[in-house]
Design a protein around this motif. Structure first.
Motif, PDB file in Angstrom:
ATOM      1  N   GLY A  50      -2.480  -2.441  -8.935  1.00  9.77           N
ATOM      2  CA  GLY A  50      -3.017  -3.103  -7.739  1.00  9.77           C
ATOM      3  C   GLY A  50      -3.005  -4.606  -7.852  1.00  9.77           C
ATOM      4  O   GLY A  50      -2.724  -5.318  -6.889  1.00  9.77           O
ATOM      5  N   GLY A  51      -3.325  -5.118  -9.033  1.00 13.30           N
ATOM      6  CA  GLY A  51      -3.325  -6.569  -9.208  1.00 13.30           C
ATOM      7  C   GLY A  51      -1.955  -7.164  -9.010  1.00 13.30           C
ATOM      8  O   GLY A  51      -1.803  -8.232  -8.402  1.00 13.30           O
ATOM      9  N   SER A  52      -0.936  -6.504  -9.506  1.00 13.54           N
ATOM     10  CA  SER A  52       0.438  -7.014  -9.349  1.00 13.54           C
ATOM     11  C   SER A  52       0.861  -7.030  -7.886  1.00 13.54           C
ATOM     12  O   SER A  52       1.484  -7.984  -7.393  1.00 13.54           O
ATOM     13  CB  SER A  52       1.415  -6.168 -10.169  1.00 13.54           C
ATOM     14  OG  SER A  52       1.074  -6.201 -11.532  1.00 13.54           O
ATOM     15  N   LEU A  53       0.475  -5.964  -7.172  1.00 14.29           N
ATOM     16  CA  LEU A  53       0.827  -5.904  -5.745  1.00 14.29           C
ATOM     17  C   LEU A  53       0.095  -6.977  -4.945  1.00 14.29           C
ATOM     18  O   LEU A  53       0.639  -7.566  -4.012  1.00 14.29           O
ATOM     19  CB  LEU A  53       0.502  -4.520  -5.187  1.00 14.29           C
ATOM     20  CG  LEU A  53       1.368  -3.368  -5.721  1.00 14.29           C
ATOM     21  CD1 LEU A  53       0.896  -2.035  -5.159  1.00 14.29           C
ATOM     22  CD2 LEU A  53       2.838  -3.597  -5.355  1.00 14.29           C
ATOM     23  N   ILE A  81       0.836  -1.206   0.000  1.00 13.03           N
ATOM     24  CA  ILE A  81       0.000   0.000   0.000  1.00 13.03           C
ATOM     25  C   ILE A  81       0.867   1.250   0.000  1.00 13.03           C
ATOM     26  O   ILE A  81       0.606   2.227  -0.731  1.00 13.03           O
ATOM     27  CB  ILE A  81      -0.945  -0.021   1.213  1.00 13.03           C
ATOM     28  CG1 ILE A  81      -1.965  -1.151   1.071  1.00 13.03           C
ATOM     29  CG2 ILE A  81      -1.648   1.316   1.369  1.00 13.03           C
ATOM     30  CD1 ILE A  81      -2.833  -1.350   2.284  1.00 13.03           C
ATOM     31  N   THR A  82       1.917   1.222   0.816  1.00 16.10           N
ATOM     32  CA  THR A  82       2.818   2.386   0.874  1.00 16.10           C
ATOM     33  C   THR A  82       3.482   2.619  -0.475  1.00 16.10           C
ATOM     34  O   THR A  82       3.579   3.759  -0.955  1.00 16.10           O
ATOM     35  CB  THR A  82       3.887   2.163   1.951  1.00 16.10           C
ATOM     36  OG1 THR A  82       3.251   1.954   3.211  1.00 16.10           O
ATOM     37  CG2 THR A  82       4.808   3.370   2.045  1.00 16.10           C
ATOM     38  N   ALA A  83       3.939   1.524  -1.080  1.00 18.25           N
ATOM     39  CA  ALA A  83       4.593   1.660  -2.383  1.00 18.25           C
ATOM     40  C   ALA A  83       3.616   2.161  -3.447  1.00 18.25           C
ATOM     41  O   ALA A  83       3.964   2.989  -4.308  1.00 18.25           O
ATOM     42  CB  ALA A  83       5.187   0.326  -2.807  1.00 18.25           C
ATOM     43  N   ALA A  84       2.389   1.694  -3.396  1.00 19.18           N
ATOM     44  CA  ALA A  84       1.399   2.105  -4.399  1.00 19.18           C
ATOM     45  C   ALA A  84       1.052   3.565  -4.280  1.00 19.18           C
ATOM     46  O   ALA A  84       0.810   4.253  -5.285  1.00 19.18           O
ATOM     47  CB  ALA A  84       0.141   1.240  -4.249  1.00 19.18           C
ATOM     48  N   GLU A  85       1.012   4.094  -3.067  1.00 20.85           N
ATOM     49  CA  GLU A  85       0.587   5.476  -2.862  1.00 20.85           C
ATOM     50  C   GLU A  85       1.722   6.479  -3.008  1.00 20.85           C
ATOM     51  O   GLU A  85       1.489   7.634  -3.353  1.00 20.85           O
ATOM     52  CB  GLU A  85      -0.034   5.609  -1.477  1.00 20.85           C
ATOM     53  CG  GLU A  85      -1.368   4.887  -1.350  1.00 20.85           C
ATOM     54  CD  GLU A  85      -1.995   5.083   0.014  1.00 20.85           C
ATOM     55  OE1 GLU A  85      -1.303   5.670   0.894  1.00 20.85           O
ATOM     56  OE2 GLU A  85      -3.143   4.658   0.226  1.00 20.85           O
ATOM     57  N   LEU A  93      -0.826  -9.880  -6.087  1.00 22.32           N
ATOM     58  CA  LEU A  93      -0.147 -11.145  -6.357  1.00 22.32           C
ATOM     59  C   LEU A  93       1.140 -11.266  -5.540  1.00 22.32           C
ATOM     60  O   LEU A  93       1.496 -12.343  -5.048  1.00 22.32           O
ATOM     61  CB  LEU A  93       0.155 -11.275  -7.852  1.00 22.32           C
ATOM     62  CG  LEU A  93      -1.045 -11.521  -8.761  1.00 22.32           C
ATOM     63  CD1 LEU A  93      -0.612 -11.516 -10.228  1.00 22.32           C
ATOM     64  CD2 LEU A  93      -1.719 -12.844  -8.418  1.00 22.32           C
ATOM     65  N   LEU A  94       1.847 -10.136  -5.424  1.00 19.72           N
ATOM     66  CA  LEU A  94       3.074 -10.132  -4.627  1.00 19.72           C
ATOM     67  C   LEU A  94       2.777 -10.452  -3.171  1.00 19.72           C
ATOM     68  O   LEU A  94       3.484 -11.250  -2.533  1.00 19.72           O
ATOM     69  CB  LEU A  94       3.771  -8.781  -4.749  1.00 19.72           C
ATOM     70  CG  LEU A  94       5.067  -8.623  -3.933  1.00 19.72           C
ATOM     71  CD1 LEU A  94       6.107  -9.637  -4.396  1.00 19.72           C
ATOM     72  CD2 LEU A  94       5.606  -7.198  -4.070  1.00 19.72           C
ATOM     73  N   VAL A  95       1.709  -9.844  -2.621  1.00 25.30           N
ATOM     74  CA  VAL A  95       1.336 -10.105  -1.223  1.00 25.30           C
ATOM     75  C   VAL A  95       0.966 -11.570  -1.041  1.00 25.30           C
ATOM     76  O   VAL A  95       1.386 -12.239  -0.080  1.00 25.30           O
ATOM     77  CB  VAL A  95       0.183  -9.193  -0.789  1.00 25.30           C
ATOM     78  CG1 VAL A  95      -0.365  -9.626   0.576  1.00 25.30           C
ATOM     79  CG2 VAL A  95       0.644  -7.747  -0.727  1.00 25.30           C
ATOM     80  N   LEU A  96       0.179 -12.090  -1.980  1.00 26.36           N
ATOM     81  CA  LEU A  96      -0.216 -13.492  -1.887  1.00 26.36           C
ATOM     82  C   LEU A  96       0.985 -14.425  -2.023  1.00 26.36           C
ATOM     83  O   LEU A  96       1.075 -15.459  -1.340  1.00 26.36           O
ATOM     84  CB  LEU A  96      -1.250 -13.802  -2.979  1.00 26.36           C
ATOM     85  CG  LEU A  96      -2.623 -13.146  -2.813  1.00 26.36           C
ATOM     86  CD1 LEU A  96      -3.514 -13.459  -4.006  1.00 26.36           C
ATOM     87  CD2 LEU A  96      -3.285 -13.585  -1.509  1.00 26.36           C
ATOM     88  N   GLY A  97       1.923 -14.062  -2.896  1.00 23.56           N
ATOM     89  CA  GLY A  97       3.116 -14.891  -3.055  1.00 23.56           C
ATOM     90  C   GLY A  97       3.960 -14.921  -1.792  1.00 23.56           C
ATOM     91  O   GLY A  97       4.443 -15.982  -1.367  1.00 23.56           O
ATOM     92  N   VAL A  98       4.163 -13.738  -1.180  1.00 21.71           N
ATOM     93  CA  VAL A  98       4.937 -13.677   0.066  1.00 21.71           C
ATOM     94  C   VAL A  98       4.245 -14.474   1.165  1.00 21.71           C
ATOM     95  O   VAL A  98       4.871 -15.238   1.917  1.00 21.71           O
ATOM     96  CB  VAL A  98       5.158 -12.216   0.489  1.00 21.71           C
ATOM     97  CG1 VAL A  98       5.729 -12.157   1.909  1.00 21.71           C
ATOM     98  CG2 VAL A  98       6.086 -11.502  -0.473  1.00 21.71           C
TER      99      VAL A  98
END
Length: 420
Positions: free
Chosen positions: A36-39, A23-27, A41-46
């Protein structure tokens, strides 16, 4: 259920951090609002990666212990180990056990404060794999061990702590794949093995001592089986001759022989007797020899009445008296005197048998078996607390002294048993 909550906790912690960072990186950093979709996926992957790592940790702990609970899953292990040895020996055992751990590096031990601190390299159980990024093994840090020994009378109590070299807050995110659990269990096994080895050594030493004692008693029994019949036959032969020429002396000799046997036969060679009983035995023996040797043999006894209850090994005084007669006075044409003296000094009883016979000479000095047996019996019964010394007696003869531990209470109790 415990495994599920553990995996869920690790995954949730990483998911929370990953979400906040996304969220911080996106804002603030990304201008493209369609990322948002890529982020996500990144959260789910981590999160998935963290869950897999936690699951691997759970499986390894189950493999090591056969069970999974909060204590075994924890990366920080605390154990309380009771060792049945005094604190100094316990410290040596725990220090050696830590030093022998695989990966043991710097070990700082302070014997005065009974504390050991050590750094243990964190060795991954499986080589390779990016999953170790979540276990802490890929970082340069490792594990540490703290062991504190607390004296507990004749035993030692060890507080053992095995933990990663990182802050406790990191336990929400990182696992150690059971590394500290392995270290704690390994130290416990090493301590148990060393205690068992020490016990086996003590048992072997006790068995060896018992065997030596049995052999010594057997030697003494053989010696007396040879010496006592010889004395008995000579006495009976002398009494037989006296019945024809001097019946009164023959009767006295047989009476003394009965007294001697009464004091001698019921006891075993390794039993404890009292000084009073041993004096009665020695007097009966010497009274017989006075009849045989006549005025050539004289006796002087200097033993206080209160010492008659002192505990002494049976037949030791008799052995010294027999040596004084056989090797000192009997071969001497003019005979001589036997002194029996007892003194107490600084908690030790000194029992001396002295003579003014031939002294140390090459002729007829004997084999020394009796004195060797006396020394061996003293060693087995008292260790280094007793001894036998033999010196020349001025102006001639020999003085042999047995030194034994002495207790007023023990002597009084023995005296009461004798009179009771």
């Amino acid at each position: 259920m415990t495994s599920f909550f553990f995996i869920f906790r690790i995954a949730l912690a990483w998911a929370t951090v990953a979400t906040v960072l996304a969220i911080t990186a996106a804002e603030t950093l990304l201008s493209d609002r369609d990322c948002g979709g890529s982020l996500l996926l990144l959260v789910l992957g981590v999160t998935g990666f963290a869950a897999v790592t936690a699951f691997s940790h759970v499986r390894r702990v189950r493999l090591l212990t056969g069970e999974v609970d909060r204590a075994t899953l924890d990366s920080r292990q605390r154990r309380q180990i009771e060792v049945p040895f005094e604190a100094g020996e316990t410290f040596d055992i725990i220090d050696a056990a830590i030093r022998e751990l695989p990966g043991a590096g710097q070990v700082d031990s302070a014997r005065d404060s009974l504390q050991v601190r050590a750094r243990i390299g964190a060795v991954p159980p499986y080589s390779g794999g990016a999953a170790w990024l979540f276990t802490g093994h890929a970082s340069p840090g490792g594990n540490q061990i703290i062991a504190i020994v607390t004296p507990n009378g004749d035993a030692g109590s060890v507080t053992l702590i095995c933990e990663p070299e990182r802050g406790a807050w990191t336990d929400w995110f990182l696992v150690d794949a059971g590394g500290n659990l392995e270290n704690a269990d390994a130290i416990g096994r090493a301590v148990a093995r060393r205690v068992a080895e020490r016990r086996r050594g003590e048992q072997v030493a006790a068995a060896q001592t018992a065997t030596e004692k049995e052999l010594t008693v057997a030697k003494l029994s053989l010696l007396h089986a040879q010496v006592e019949p010889h004395f008995l036959y000579n006495t009976l032969a002398s009494a037989q001759l006296l019945t024809r020429s001097d019946p009164a002396r023959a009767d006295a000799m047989l009476g003394n022989l009965i007294s001697y046997l009464r004091n001698c036969l019921p006891r075993t060679d390794d039993a404890l007797s009292t000084l009073g009983q041993e004096l009665e035995r020695a007097r009966a023996y010497l009274d017989i020899l006075v009849i045989r040797m006549g005025p050539r043999l004289r006796l002087q006894v200097d033993v206080a009445t209160q010492l008659h209850g002192a505990l002494v090994p049976a037949m030791m005084l008799q052995t010294l008296v027999e040596n004084a007669i056989k090797h000192g006075l009997e071969p001497k044409p003019g005979g001589g005197t036997v002194w029996i003296i007892a003194r107490v000094h600084e908690g030790a009883l000194a029992l001396t048998v002295a003579d003014d016979g031939r002294g140390f000479c090459a002729e007829g000095g004997g084999t020394g078996i009796g004195l060797r047996n006396v020394r061996e019996r003293l060693r087995l019964a008292y260790g280094g607390g007793a001894g036998l010394t033999i010196v020349s007696n001025y102006p001639c003869g020999v003085a042999a002294t047995i030194s034994l531990p002495y207790s007023d209470a023990g002597a009084a109790a023995a005296q009461e048993r004798c009179h009771g």
